[in-house]
Design a protein around this motif. Structure first.
Motif, PDB file in Angstrom:
ATOM      1  N   SER A  37      -2.231  -1.400   4.241  1.00  0.00           N
ATOM      2  CA  SER A  37      -3.517  -2.196   4.228  1.00  0.00           C
ATOM      3  C   SER A  37      -4.076  -2.309   2.961  1.00  0.00           C
ATOM      4  O   SER A  37      -4.381  -3.132   2.460  1.00  0.00           O
ATOM      5  CB  SER A  37      -4.577  -1.986   5.460  1.00  0.00           C
ATOM      6  OG  SER A  37      -4.084  -2.168   6.562  1.00  0.00           O
ATOM      7  N   ALA A  38      -4.349  -0.739   2.367  1.00  0.00           N
ATOM      8  CA  ALA A  38      -4.938  -0.579   1.202  1.00  0.00           C
ATOM      9  C   ALA A  38      -4.104  -1.319  -0.110  1.00  0.00           C
ATOM     10  O   ALA A  38      -4.514  -1.874  -0.785  1.00  0.00           O
ATOM     11  CB  ALA A  38      -4.963   0.768   0.789  1.00  0.00           C
ATOM     12  N   ARG A  40      -2.492  -4.105   0.349  1.00  0.00           N
ATOM     13  CA  ARG A  40      -2.787  -5.404   0.356  1.00  0.00           C
ATOM     14  C   ARG A  40      -4.229  -5.868   0.108  1.00  0.00           C
ATOM     15  O   ARG A  40      -4.738  -6.753   0.412  1.00  0.00           O
ATOM     16  CB  ARG A  40      -2.342  -5.808   1.707  1.00  0.00           C
ATOM     17  CG  ARG A  40      -0.734  -5.701   1.752  1.00  0.00           C
ATOM     18  CD  ARG A  40      -0.222  -6.191   3.320  1.00  0.00           C
ATOM     19  NE  ARG A  40      -0.631  -7.439   3.779  1.00  0.00           N
ATOM     20  CZ  ARG A  40       0.113  -8.726   3.272  1.00  0.00           C
ATOM     21  NH1 ARG A  40       1.173  -8.641   2.578  1.00  0.00           N
ATOM     22  NH2 ARG A  40      -0.401  -9.698   3.577  1.00  0.00           N
ATOM     23  N   ASP A  41      -4.995  -4.872  -0.134  1.00  0.00           N
ATOM     24  CA  ASP A  41      -6.296  -4.911  -0.424  1.00  0.00           C
ATOM     25  C   ASP A  41      -7.094  -5.485   0.994  1.00  0.00           C
ATOM     26  O   ASP A  41      -8.109  -6.277   1.057  1.00  0.00           O
ATOM     27  CB  ASP A  41      -6.829  -6.049  -1.373  1.00  0.00           C
ATOM     28  CG  ASP A  41      -8.227  -5.829  -1.797  1.00  0.00           C
ATOM     29  OD1 ASP A  41      -8.612  -4.573  -1.814  1.00  0.00           O
ATOM     30  OD2 ASP A  41      -8.682  -6.776  -2.341  1.00  0.00           O
ATOM     31  N   LYS A  42      -6.866  -4.798   2.078  1.00  0.00           N
ATOM     32  CA  LYS A  42      -7.338  -5.072   3.342  1.00  0.00           C
ATOM     33  C   LYS A  42      -7.847  -3.638   4.059  1.00  0.00           C
ATOM     34  O   LYS A  42      -7.495  -2.537   3.598  1.00  0.00           O
ATOM     35  CB  LYS A  42      -6.268  -5.692   4.304  1.00  0.00           C
ATOM     36  CG  LYS A  42      -6.070  -7.091   3.809  1.00  0.00           C
ATOM     37  CD  LYS A  42      -4.904  -7.765   5.096  1.00  0.00           C
ATOM     38  CE  LYS A  42      -4.310  -9.243   4.733  1.00  0.00           C
ATOM     39  NZ  LYS A  42      -3.775  -9.763   5.868  1.00  0.00           N
ATOM     40  N   SER A  43      -8.803  -3.933   4.939  1.00  0.00           N
ATOM     41  CA  SER A  43      -9.355  -2.951   5.852  1.00  0.00           C
ATOM     42  C   SER A  43      -8.704  -2.475   6.821  1.00  0.00           C
ATOM     43  O   SER A  43      -8.642  -3.437   7.843  1.00  0.00           O
ATOM     44  CB  SER A  43     -10.810  -3.207   6.065  1.00  0.00           C
ATOM     45  OG  SER A  43     -11.127  -2.101   7.035  1.00  0.00           O
TER      46      SER A  43
END
Length: 391
Positions: A37-38, A40-43
């Motif tokens: 997720s990091a 892909r810039d997601k939480s």
């Protein structure tokens, strides 16, 4: 000998290898999700607690029932479709701690997943022994959609209640089995499967009691203590689901079938598998999608083969009834075809033939197989949750 060991060895210590292995697999899945997720810039935490069904449960906990979304095509998605036990626990935990409703849902899910793993171990250990119990828990942990066990969803909570209800049935604790079945019925619609297991076991106990007491006279045919306890468990089992379904019917003004109308608003229903069969058939209209169609057929075939194997191996009646109803409801639902692997996740008795095979193999080989599958499951879970995820 399994029962004797269970009585003489503390239950938690006996289950410790299974629970530690389960925690390690789930930790691997969560770490992989965080890293993926990091990138892909997601939480990762948002993916676990604030998407899809998790949002609906949080809204129920915060605002109560009555929220609905009207779609452009006329469908009405009402939060009455979501059973209340998980939102109740979210609200309770949020009330006694500083946690938000979403945080509370995540904590409940994590704790429930451990209780579910323990329940899977207890059932399998009772039937096939400790080594098979450890293998069953690890197989349940490494399911391709195992990441759902760590989401603020109701699958882990339901599986925990179902597994311990089944264990109570196997060990003759009828009152406990009925109470847990009632709570399972407040958790998900598939609570019907636990109720069916309790009723099947109760009817079987009554028939055994009647057979053992006949035919020496009317006084010998009267139900024995076990049968009376079974009747109590049977009476308790459906209360949770029945209470909620009847309340929804009263709330909507549509009577006892009101809950079915609510599900129809989500285009969800039971059609014997017709819609799913059409969905699979449509995959064969072009070459790339035909591969997915073949995969779906193989997957359904594997599920059916596992169930037939469970029958041939002589699994106890409550496990067969429970797994059969969960499987039928999952495969024969008329909508949300991508959810079927998730809906099948509580059907852990289907894993017992595989657990037995692993238990009979050498430890090094079994550990290697689990490690490979766990890695693949962690990668798939991270990919899946960052993409389409569980609808």
């Amino acid at each position: 000998m399994t029962d004797l060991a269970t009585r003489t060895e503390p239950a938690l210590r006996r289950a410790a290898p299974a629970l530690l292995g389960y925690a390690a697999v789930r930790a691997l899945g969560l770490i992989t999700l965080v890293l993926w997720s990091a990138a892909r810039d997601k939480s990762a935490y948002t993916l676990l607690t604030a998407r899809w069904d998790a949002l609906w449960y949080t809204r129920v906990a915060e605002l109560g029932y009555g929220y609905e979304v009207r779609l452009p095509n006329g469908d009405v998605h009402s939060n009455l479709a979501f059973f209340p036990l998980l939102p109740w626990l979210e609200r309770l935990l949020s009330w006694v701690t500083p946690l938000s409703y979403a945080d509370a849902g995540f904590v409940v899910s994590l704790l429930a997943s451990l209780l579910a793993a323990w329940g899977v171990f207890a059932v399998t250990d009772h039937v096939y022994g400790r080594r098979a119990g450890v293998c069953a828990v690890l197989l349940w942990a490494v399911l391709p959609v195992g990441i759902v066990q760590s989401m603020a969803y109701s699958e882990s909570l339901f599986t925990a209640l179902a597994a311990w209800s089944l264990y109570a049935l196997l060990t003759g604790r009828w009152l406990t089995a009925g109470l847990l079945a009632s709570l399972a019925g407040l958790t998900r619609p598939v609570g019907l499967a636990v109720v069916a297991a309790v009723w099947a076991a109760g009817i079987a106990a009554f028939l055994r009691d009647r057979r053992d007491r006949a035919p020496s006279g009317p006084e010998r045919i009267a139900p024995g203590g076990a049968t009376r306890a079974g009747a109590t468990g049977m009476a308790l089992a459906p209360l949770g689901a029945a209470a909620y379904v009847l309340w929804v019917g009263h709330r909507t003004g549509r009577g006892p079938l009101g809950y079915l109308d609510v599900q129809a608003g989500w285009r969800n229903g039971f059609d014997g598998g017709y819609a799913f069969a059409r969905f699979v058939a449509d995959k064969f209209t072009s070459f790339p999608s035909a591969l997915a169609g073949v995969g779906l057929i193989v997957g359904v075939g594997l599920v059916v083969w596992l169930y037939v194997t469970c029958v041939r191996q002589g699994q106890p009646l409550p496990l067969l009834v429970y797994a059969g109803v969960v499987t039928a409801l999952a495969l024969c639902a008329s909508s949300y075809f991508g959810s079927k692997p998730r809906l099948l996740m509580p059907a852990f008795p289907l894993l017992l033939p595989l657990a037995l095979a692993l238990a009979r193999a050498r430890t090094r080989r079994s550990a290697g197989v689990i490690a490979v599958i766990a890695t693949a499951s962690a990668l798939y879970g991270a990919f899946w949750l960052n993409g389409s995820g569980p609808p």
